[in-house]
Motif scaffolding. Structure first.
Motif, PDB file in Angstrom:
ATOM      1  N   ARG A 273      33.262  57.819  20.417  1.00  0.00           N
ATOM      2  CA  ARG A 273      32.659  58.801  21.207  1.00  0.00           C
ATOM      3  C   ARG A 273      31.476  59.791  20.731  1.00  0.00           C
ATOM      4  NH1 ARG A 273      37.752  61.002  23.056  1.00  0.00           N
ATOM      5  NH2 ARG A 273      38.587  59.671  24.392  1.00  0.00           N
ATOM      6  N   GLN A 274      31.689  59.675  19.165  1.00  0.00           N
ATOM      7  CA  GLN A 274      30.513  60.456  18.398  1.00  0.00           C
ATOM      8  C   GLN A 274      29.351  60.039  18.447  1.00  0.00           C
ATOM      9  OE1 GLN A 274      31.722  62.871  15.743  1.00  0.00           O
ATOM     10  NE2 GLN A 274      33.414  62.934  16.779  1.00  0.00           N
ATOM     11  N   ALA A 275      28.252  60.685  19.038  1.00  0.00           N
ATOM     12  CA  ALA A 275      26.822  60.243  18.938  1.00  0.00           C
ATOM     13  C   ALA A 275      26.329  59.496  17.704  1.00  0.00           C
ATOM     14  CB  ALA A 275      25.954  61.291  19.536  1.00  0.00           C
ATOM     15  N   SER A 276      27.027  60.024  16.691  1.00  0.00           N
ATOM     16  CA  SER A 276      26.579  59.590  15.353  1.00  0.00           C
ATOM     17  C   SER A 276      27.132  58.173  14.769  1.00  0.00           C
ATOM     18  CB  SER A 276      26.934  60.695  13.978  1.00  0.00           C
ATOM     19  OG  SER A 276      28.449  60.776  14.246  1.00  0.00           O
ATOM     20  N   PHE A 277      28.207  57.779  15.663  1.00  0.00           N
ATOM     21  CA  PHE A 277      28.857  56.621  15.186  1.00  0.00           C
ATOM     22  C   PHE A 277      27.989  55.335  15.038  1.00  0.00           C
ATOM     23  CE2 PHE A 277      31.477  52.817  16.287  1.00  0.00           C
ATOM     24  CZ  PHE A 277      32.408  52.935  14.981  1.00  0.00           C
ATOM     25  N   VAL A 278      26.837  55.072  15.875  1.00  0.00           N
ATOM     26  CA  VAL A 278      26.024  53.850  15.655  1.00  0.00           C
ATOM     27  C   VAL A 278      25.295  54.070  14.382  1.00  0.00           C
ATOM     28  CG1 VAL A 278      23.963  52.837  16.746  1.00  0.00           C
ATOM     29  CG2 VAL A 278      25.589  53.771  18.186  1.00  0.00           C
ATOM     30  N   ALA A 279      25.027  55.370  14.181  1.00  0.00           N
ATOM     31  CA  ALA A 279      24.044  55.482  12.663  1.00  0.00           C
ATOM     32  C   ALA A 279      25.220  55.286  11.489  1.00  0.00           C
ATOM     33  CB  ALA A 279      23.569  56.851  12.465  1.00  0.00           C
ATOM     34  N   THR A 280      26.556  55.544  11.689  1.00  0.00           N
ATOM     35  CA  THR A 280      27.572  55.342  10.646  1.00  0.00           C
ATOM     36  C   THR A 280      27.526  53.751  10.475  1.00  0.00           C
ATOM     37  OG1 THR A 280      28.651  57.379  11.369  1.00  0.00           O
ATOM     38  CG2 THR A 280      29.839  55.698  10.207  1.00  0.00           C
ATOM     39  N   VAL A 281      27.660  52.939  11.448  1.00  0.00           N
ATOM     40  CA  VAL A 281      27.814  51.776  11.441  1.00  0.00           C
ATOM     41  C   VAL A 281      26.583  50.882  10.803  1.00  0.00           C
ATOM     42  CG1 VAL A 281      28.147  49.304  12.764  1.00  0.00           C
ATOM     43  CG2 VAL A 281      29.385  51.539  13.451  1.00  0.00           C
ATOM     44  N   GLU A 282      25.379  51.308  11.214  1.00  0.00           N
ATOM     45  CA  GLU A 282      24.054  50.938  10.750  1.00  0.00           C
ATOM     46  C   GLU A 282      24.182  51.410   9.216  1.00  0.00           C
ATOM     47  OE1 GLU A 282      21.324  52.478  13.430  1.00  0.00           O
ATOM     48  OE2 GLU A 282      19.750  50.776  12.999  1.00  0.00           O
ATOM     49  N   GLY A 283      24.618  52.445   8.806  1.00  0.00           N
ATOM     50  CA  GLY A 283      24.446  52.673   7.427  1.00  0.00           C
ATOM     51  C   GLY A 283      25.211  51.863   6.670  1.00  0.00           C
ATOM     52  N   ALA A 284      26.530  51.767   7.051  1.00  0.00           N
ATOM     53  CA  ALA A 284      27.468  50.946   6.406  1.00  0.00           C
ATOM     54  C   ALA A 284      26.931  49.514   6.234  1.00  0.00           C
ATOM     55  CB  ALA A 284      29.149  50.984   7.063  1.00  0.00           C
ATOM     56  N   LEU A 285      26.425  48.892   7.302  1.00  0.00           N
ATOM     57  CA  LEU A 285      25.982  47.622   7.190  1.00  0.00           C
ATOM     58  C   LEU A 285      24.685  47.515   6.199  1.00  0.00           C
ATOM     59  CD1 LEU A 285      25.853  46.721  10.987  1.00  0.00           C
ATOM     60  CD2 LEU A 285      27.280  45.460   9.093  1.00  0.00           C
ATOM     61  N   ALA A 286      23.799  48.503   6.339  1.00  0.00           N
ATOM     62  CA  ALA A 286      22.515  48.524   5.427  1.00  0.00           C
ATOM     63  C   ALA A 286      22.940  48.790   3.902  1.00  0.00           C
ATOM     64  CB  ALA A 286      21.457  49.705   6.010  1.00  0.00           C
ATOM     65  N   ARG A 287      24.003  49.560   3.609  1.00  0.00           N
ATOM     66  CA  ARG A 287      24.121  49.877   2.255  1.00  0.00           C
ATOM     67  C   ARG A 287      24.971  48.742   1.618  1.00  0.00           C
ATOM     68  NH1 ARG A 287      24.418  55.198   3.988  1.00  0.00           N
ATOM     69  NH2 ARG A 287      26.203  54.789   5.100  1.00  0.00           N
ATOM     70  N   SER A 288      25.669  47.780   2.306  1.00  0.00           N
ATOM     71  CA  SER A 288      26.374  46.763   1.809  1.00  0.00           C
ATOM     72  C   SER A 288      25.628  45.482   2.122  1.00  0.00           C
ATOM     73  CB  SER A 288      27.946  46.526   2.538  1.00  0.00           C
ATOM     74  OG  SER A 288      27.535  46.157   4.085  1.00  0.00           O
ATOM     75  N   GLY A 289      24.788  45.305   2.828  1.00  0.00           N
ATOM     76  CA  GLY A 289      24.024  44.311   3.067  1.00  0.00           C
ATOM     77  C   GLY A 289      24.881  43.080   3.647  1.00  0.00           C
ATOM     78  N   LEU A 290      25.980  43.674   4.556  1.00  0.00           N
ATOM     79  CA  LEU A 290      26.655  42.548   5.281  1.00  0.00           C
ATOM     80  C   LEU A 290      26.004  42.510   6.541  1.00  0.00           C
ATOM     81  CD1 LEU A 290      29.597  41.359   5.652  1.00  0.00           C
ATOM     82  CD2 LEU A 290      30.027  43.192   7.138  1.00  0.00           C
ATOM     83  N   PRO A 291      25.642  41.183   6.979  1.00  0.00           N
ATOM     84  CA  PRO A 291      25.174  40.804   8.079  1.00  0.00           C
ATOM     85  C   PRO A 291      25.532  41.366   9.394  1.00  0.00           C
ATOM     86  CG  PRO A 291      25.099  38.717   6.959  1.00  0.00           C
ATOM     87  CD  PRO A 291      26.092  39.793   6.383  1.00  0.00           C
ATOM     88  N   PRO A 292      25.044  42.115  10.359  1.00  0.00           N
ATOM     89  CA  PRO A 292      25.734  42.601  11.372  1.00  0.00           C
ATOM     90  C   PRO A 292      26.670  41.635  12.282  1.00  0.00           C
ATOM     91  CG  PRO A 292      23.565  43.288  11.337  1.00  0.00           C
ATOM     92  CD  PRO A 292      23.554  42.309  10.512  1.00  0.00           C
ATOM     93  N   ALA A 293      26.061  40.408  12.163  1.00  0.00           N
ATOM     94  CA  ALA A 293      26.660  39.278  12.864  1.00  0.00           C
ATOM     95  C   ALA A 293      28.075  39.045  12.217  1.00  0.00           C
ATOM     96  CB  ALA A 293      26.052  38.017  13.146  1.00  0.00           C
ATOM     97  N   CYS A 294      28.248  39.567  11.030  1.00  0.00           N
ATOM     98  CA  CYS A 294      29.603  39.367  10.453  1.00  0.00           C
ATOM     99  C   CYS A 294      30.689  40.387  10.836  1.00  0.00           C
ATOM    100  CB  CYS A 294      29.562  39.328   8.965  1.00  0.00           C
ATOM    101  SG  CYS A 294      28.764  37.797   8.469  1.00  0.00           S
ATOM    102  N   LEU A 295      30.249  41.483  11.452  1.00  0.00           N
ATOM    103  CA  LEU A 295      31.095  42.622  11.603  1.00  0.00           C
ATOM    104  C   LEU A 295      31.464  42.753  12.937  1.00  0.00           C
ATOM    105  CD1 LEU A 295      32.479  45.103  10.724  1.00  0.00           C
ATOM    106  CD2 LEU A 295      30.149  46.534  11.384  1.00  0.00           C
ATOM    107  N   GLU A 296      32.875  42.650  13.340  1.00  0.00           N
ATOM    108  CA  GLU A 296      33.560  42.859  14.489  1.00  0.00           C
ATOM    109  C   GLU A 296      34.132  44.237  14.652  1.00  0.00           C
ATOM    110  OE1 GLU A 296      34.884  39.245  16.838  1.00  0.00           O
ATOM    111  OE2 GLU A 296      36.785  40.219  16.061  1.00  0.00           O
TER     112      GLU A 296
END
Ligand code: C2E
Ligand code: CA
Ligand code: CA
Ligand code: CA
Length: 274
Positions: free
Chosen positions: A119-142
């Motif tokens: 429900r947090q508006a910032s959640f999408v950015a949190t997920v995007e940040g975690a993916l970007a910093r780790s280099g994990l491809p988005p398709a690997c995250l569920e």
């Protein structure tokens, strides 16, 4: 002298006090748990029912309390949700788990997220940040979301889920079948996976009704073109039944208990060596 009502209160008061006191203490400790490095993440294999090969793992949080020992997520996640601590804790889990899964060579990482996080508006950015910093491809995250998360079912929540899917992240409906909103939610939003709750799997060996229900859920998944995962698979009988019924993915003690990142890596290594 007290009235009878008074004596009644006296019987329950100390116990109530104790419970409230424990709760308050746990909440105080939970506020410091991250900084004190008392939280760790274990990984439980998710396998293909057809081949038993590991497709990925679900991240499961653990709290090693300095005095109380291991505290179950069933105890502290609700406290974290009530206090809002789930937001920083959840962000930490995403960050850490993505870093770990980066080394898995394309296997999937499933992370539990609470309604409050989504429900947090910032959640999408949190997920995007975690993916970007780790280099994990988005398709690997569920992201595994329990039906309760959908109880709100607000346009806002649905908007956040859509934005997550457009990042390329997949969404799984967790604990399917334990709430009353599952079907309505599936109609309103496209999930990539249904995780059939353990309570459906537990009785399939001796209960025809449990099998009928499981069959119906798998048929539903296939009709909606959604992958089905069976939780809590503990024996070979359950696995062969699931395979026969067409459930694609399974998870449970039969394949592995939640384990450290290093142990999971070793398991994957053994599999690749075969
Ligand atoms: P869940 O998402 O339904 O996770 C599955 C639970 O079933 C896990 O319990 C797992 O250890 C257990 N399990 C797996 N296979 C078997 C089996 O074959 N038999 C039996 N008896 N149990 C099995 P766990 O790790 O205690 O987690 C409990 C719940 O806490 C999770 O249920 C999830 O809702 C929540 N949780 C855990 N980590 C997180 C997290 O990082 N964030 C959030 N929001 N919730 C979390
Ligand atoms: Ca889950
Ligand atoms: Ca579940
Ligand atoms: Ca659960």
């Amino acid at each position: 002298a007290k009235t009878e009502g008074g004596s009644c209160l006296r019987i329950f008061e100390p116990e109530m006090d104790e419970r409230l006191r424990t709760r308050r203490l746990l909440i105080t400790d939970l506020r410091n748990a991250m900084a004190r490095q008392e939280l760790t993440i274990l990984f439980q294999p998710q396998v293909s029912t057809a081949t038993r090969r590991i497709k990925g793992a679900e991240a499961l949080l653990r709290w090693h309390h300095p005095q109380r020992g291991m505290i179950s997520p069933d105890v502290f996640i609700p406290l974290a949700e009530e206090t809002g601590l789930i937001v920083p804790i959840g962000a930490w889990v995403l960050e850490q788990a993505c870093q770990v899964a980066r080394g898995w060579g394309g296997l999937n990482l499933a992370v539990n997220v609470s309604a409050i996080q989504v429900r947090q508006a910032s959640f999408v950015a949190t997920v995007e940040g975690a993916l970007a910093r780790s280099g994990l491809p988005p398709a690997c995250l569920e992201l595994e979301i329990t039906e309760a998360a959908m109880l709100a079912n607000s346009a806002e929540t649905l908007g956040i889920l859509s934005r997550l899917r457009s990042l390329g992240v997949r969404l799984a409906m967790d604990d399917f079948g334990t709430g009353y909103s599952s079907l309505a939610t599936l109609q309103r939003f496209r999930f990539d996976k249904i995780k059939v709750d353990r309570s459906f799997i537990r009785h399939i060996a001796m209960d025809a009704k449990a099998v009928a229900l499981l069959r119906a859920v798998i048929a539903l998944g296939s009709a909606l073109d959604v992958t089905t995962n069976a939780e809590g698979v503990e024996d070979e009988g359950q696995l062969s039944m699931l395979r026969a019924e067409g459930c694609e993915e399974a998870q449970g003690f039969l394949f592995g208990r939640p384990m450290s990142a290093a142990d999971f890596q070793a398991r994957v290594g053994q599999q690749d060596a075969r």
